[in-house]
Write a protein that holds these residues in place. Structure first.
Motif, PDB file in Angstrom:
ATOM      1  N   ALA A  34       0.818  -1.212   0.000  1.00 28.43           N
ATOM      2  CA  ALA A  34       0.000   0.000   0.000  1.00 28.43           C
ATOM      3  C   ALA A  34       0.850   1.260   0.000  1.00 28.43           C
ATOM      4  N   VAL A  35       2.035   1.193   0.591  1.00 31.90           N
ATOM      5  CA  VAL A  35       2.939   2.349   0.620  1.00 31.90           C
ATOM      6  C   VAL A  35       3.730   2.457  -0.680  1.00 31.90           C
ATOM      7  N   LEU A  36       4.273   1.327  -1.143  1.00 29.92           N
ATOM      8  CA  LEU A  36       5.164   1.355  -2.302  1.00 29.92           C
ATOM      9  C   LEU A  36       4.433   1.598  -3.618  1.00 29.92           C
ATOM     10  N   ILE A  37       3.263   1.003  -3.785  1.00 28.90           N
ATOM     11  CA  ILE A  37       2.571   1.093  -5.079  1.00 28.90           C
ATOM     12  C   ILE A  37       2.363   2.541  -5.531  1.00 28.90           C
ATOM     13  N   PRO A  38       1.870   3.427  -4.672  1.00 28.27           N
ATOM     14  CA  PRO A  38       1.688   4.807  -5.151  1.00 28.27           C
ATOM     15  C   PRO A  38       2.940   5.676  -5.063  1.00 28.27           C
ATOM     16  N   LEU A  39       3.912   5.311  -4.210  1.00 28.74           N
ATOM     17  CA  LEU A  39       4.993   6.241  -3.904  1.00 28.74           C
ATOM     18  C   LEU A  39       6.358   5.872  -4.475  1.00 28.74           C
ATOM     19  N   ALA A  40       6.532   4.652  -4.971  1.00 34.08           N
ATOM     20  CA  ALA A  40       7.840   4.255  -5.509  1.00 34.08           C
ATOM     21  C   ALA A  40       7.630   3.516  -6.824  1.00 34.08           C
ATOM     22  N   THR A  41       8.012   4.142  -7.916  1.00 28.30           N
ATOM     23  CA  THR A  41       7.832   3.537  -9.235  1.00 28.30           C
ATOM     24  C   THR A  41       9.111   3.671 -10.038  1.00 28.30           C
ATOM     25  N   TYR A  42       9.697   2.531 -10.368  1.00 24.81           N
ATOM     26  CA  TYR A  42      10.875   2.541 -11.231  1.00 24.81           C
ATOM     27  C   TYR A  42      10.379   2.595 -12.676  1.00 24.81           C
ATOM     28  N   ASN A  43      10.598   3.721 -13.319  1.00 21.20           N
ATOM     29  CA  ASN A  43       9.929   4.013 -14.582  1.00 21.20           C
ATOM     30  C   ASN A  43      10.525   3.334 -15.803  1.00 21.20           C
ATOM     31  N   TYR A  44      11.731   2.796 -15.694  1.00 16.61           N
ATOM     32  CA  TYR A  44      12.380   2.259 -16.885  1.00 16.61           C
ATOM     33  C   TYR A  44      11.585   1.099 -17.483  1.00 16.61           C
ATOM     34  N   ASP A  45      11.244   0.114 -16.658  1.00 14.41           N
ATOM     35  CA  ASP A  45      10.505  -1.049 -17.167  1.00 14.41           C
ATOM     36  C   ASP A  45       9.062  -0.703 -17.511  1.00 14.41           C
ATOM     37  N   PHE A 394      11.177   9.430  -9.862  1.00 11.38           N
ATOM     38  CA  PHE A 394      10.808  10.266 -11.006  1.00 11.38           C
ATOM     39  C   PHE A 394       9.326  10.644 -10.973  1.00 11.38           C
ATOM     40  N   GLN A 395       8.481   9.662 -10.716  1.00  7.64           N
ATOM     41  CA  GLN A 395       7.041   9.935 -10.685  1.00  7.64           C
ATOM     42  C   GLN A 395       6.696  10.866  -9.539  1.00  7.64           C
ATOM     43  N   ASP A 396       7.348  10.678  -8.386  1.00  4.72           N
ATOM     44  CA  ASP A 396       7.107  11.552  -7.236  1.00  4.72           C
ATOM     45  C   ASP A 396       7.452  12.999  -7.570  1.00  4.72           C
ATOM     46  N   SER A 397       8.467  13.178  -8.415  1.00  4.43           N
ATOM     47  CA  SER A 397       8.898  14.527  -8.777  1.00  4.43           C
ATOM     48  C   SER A 397       7.986  15.158  -9.818  1.00  4.43           C
ATOM     49  N   ILE A 398       7.711  14.440 -10.893  1.00  7.19           N
ATOM     50  CA  ILE A 398       6.988  15.011 -12.030  1.00  7.19           C
ATOM     51  C   ILE A 398       5.498  15.163 -11.737  1.00  7.19           C
ATOM     52  N   TYR A 399       4.896  14.185 -11.076  1.00 11.51           N
ATOM     53  CA  TYR A 399       3.442  14.213 -10.880  1.00 11.51           C
ATOM     54  C   TYR A 399       3.022  14.724  -9.502  1.00 11.51           C
ATOM     55  N   TYR A 400       3.809  14.404  -8.470  1.00 14.17           N
ATOM     56  CA  TYR A 400       3.401  14.765  -7.114  1.00 14.17           C
ATOM     57  C   TYR A 400       4.139  15.984  -6.569  1.00 14.17           C
ATOM     58  N   GLY A 401       5.312  16.274  -7.106  1.00 15.77           N
ATOM     59  CA  GLY A 401       6.114  17.371  -6.581  1.00 15.77           C
ATOM     60  C   GLY A 401       6.698  17.093  -5.208  1.00 15.77           C
TER      61      GLY A 401
END
Length: 463
Positions: A34-45, A394-401
């Motif tokens: 529940a914590v990792l799914i929205p907050l940690a995404t490795y975008n390469y794959d 990356f996702q935390d930066s671009i979408y969530y700030g």
């Protein structure tokens, strides 16, 4: 008074249930996801999964444009997820180009990518993979039960899989589909034990053509089929059913590719890995990767020989010994696949059998496998985080700030800095953690050798 007593009794029962170790493991696994799914995404794959869906929906199929490098099974799953994204969940955007983070493309470590997937898309993909984790956990439970162990041991095995750090990381952060292959592999074994050979062959085909690693277990799986029958004719009949199921499923998997002439591209994953052997490179990590791919190819004859030896040993065992040692034999067969240093998520192949051995351990010798389990789970997770590093934000930066682009760029610049001539911090960390993972894999064989020596000593003492 009676009602109060009854309520206290119910509350006590619920509290006792929630304090059970297996329940605590499940709760921990749910919270971690529940914590990792929205907050940690490795975008390469996962950015490749988004690209694949977009190409497919644009009429190019899986291989009409570059971007998908695996056999079709996962591509078909992605097609289904794309339909869900568009028509059920209304996800209109799969991602965007991360303009503030484009400078990372100049780093030695090339696995960052320039596309950042949208939170809605990553949530969909990772939620699906989390459900696959649940399916694998249930199949591990069923497998332990079918091998004759108690509900408690089966539940422990289920919990250990669900809370294993690299299992959680693979689906909830890196969004890789190794667990889909593992699900089909476990289904294969369960169906073999049920005597449903044609369906088992079909599932083995799906497992092997999702990721190739389960294909190495064909010899031990054949032994599992043969050991269920004493009559030679019954054995051949069972194998023919399994082969028929495999061939029919393979035909169905590749039929669309044969029809549109892209069957060769369906094996691009293998071809691309082999081609990297001879690619000249200036970076140290590039040289290590090229040499590593060469080692993988060179080790293949030894790996297949080991698989045959383990299967032959299994076939020669007595009925009781085969039943008692089956999980260990499956563990050795899966560990033998990785005599080389694998990508961390590949190690999901080993974990179901290692977990089964640990969960069903009754002797000090069997409990010795706890150390390899902990070691693989921890080192593989740290190795994955080491390689993915700031790409997870990356996702935390671009979408969530939540994280500034400057913080990410500074972090990657620090990793890309040289600590010696041509050697970056990223390379040093990768080498150290890769070595730790390799040692963890070999600890499985070390535990087995120690146990065999103790068994032989006990046998000689009895004589």
């Amino acid at each position: 008074m009676g009602d109060c007593a009854e309520q206290r009794s119910s509350a006590h029962a619920i509290g006792a249930f929630l304090r059970r170790p297996v329940v605590l493991l499940l709760i921990a696994g749910i919270i971690a996801r529940a914590v990792l799914i929205p907050l940690a995404t490795y975008n390469y794959d996962i950015s490749f999964w988004a690209t694949t869906i977009q190409h497919n929906q644009s009429g190019y199929g899986l291989y009409g444009l570059s971007g998908y490098y695996y056999t079709p099974v996962w591509g078909y799953v992605l097609g289904s997820l794309g339909l869900l994204a568009n028509f059920l969940f209304g996800i209109g955007s799969y991602g965007t180009i991360a303009d503030p983070l484009l400078p990372v493309l100049g780093a030695e470590w090339e696995y960052y990518g320039k596309m950042v997937v949208s939170p809605g898309f990553s949530l969909l993909v990772k939620s699906f993979l989390a459900l696959v984790d649940v399916a694998c956990a249930y199949l591990i439970y069923v497998l332990v039960k079918k091998l004759g162990y108690s509900d408690g041991k089966a539940a422990l095995a289920l919990g250990l899989w669900f809370v294993c750090p690299i299992v959680i990381y693979s689906s909830a952060a890196q969004a890789t589909f190794d667990n889909v292959s593992i699900m089909f592999m476990l289904l294969t074994l369960v169906l073999i034990l049920d005597g449903r050979y044609m369906t088992a062959g079909a599932m083995f085909c799906l497992a092997s053509f999702t990721k190739f690693f389960p294909a190495y277990l064909i010899f031990i799986f054949i032994v599992c089929v043969l050991r269920r029958h004493e009559d030679r004719r019954a054995q051949l009949k069972a194998l023919s059913y399994a082969a028929s199921g495999f061939l029919v499923m393979a035909f169905l998997i590749f039929l669309p590719q044969f029809m549109n002439g892209t069957a060769a591209e369906a094996f691009g994953f293998v071809v691309s890995r082999v081609s990297k052997i001879s690619v000249p490179t200036e970076s140290l990590w590039g040289i290590i990767s090229s040499v590593g791919n060469l080692i993988v190819v060179v080790l293949q004859p030894l790996i297949f020989l080991l698989e045959l030896v383990i299967a032959f040993f299994a076939y020669r065992l007595t009925e009781k010994a085969f039943k008692d040692k089956l999980t260990v034999l499956l563990l050795l067969s899966s560990a033998a696949v990785f005599l080389w240093t694998p990508t961390p998520t590949y190690l999901l192949l080993i974990l179901p059998f290692l977990i089964c051995v640990v969960a069903t351990a009754e002797t000090p010798e069997q409990k010795r496998y706890i150390l390899p389990l902990v070691s693989i789970a921890v080192t593989a997770t740290i190795y994955a985080i080491t390689m993915n590093s700031f790409g997870l934000f990356f996702q935390d930066s671009i979408y969530y700030g939540l994280v500034s682009p400057e913080t990410i760029l500074n972090g990657i610049e620090w990793l890309d800095a040289e600590v010696a001539i041509g050697v970056t911090r990223q390379t040093v960390l990768n080498i150290v953690m890769g070595a730790a993972v390799s040692i963890s894999i070999y600890s499985v064989f070390l535990a087995y050798i120690c146990n065999r020596k103790k068994e032989k000593s006990a046998e000689e003492g009895c004589e």
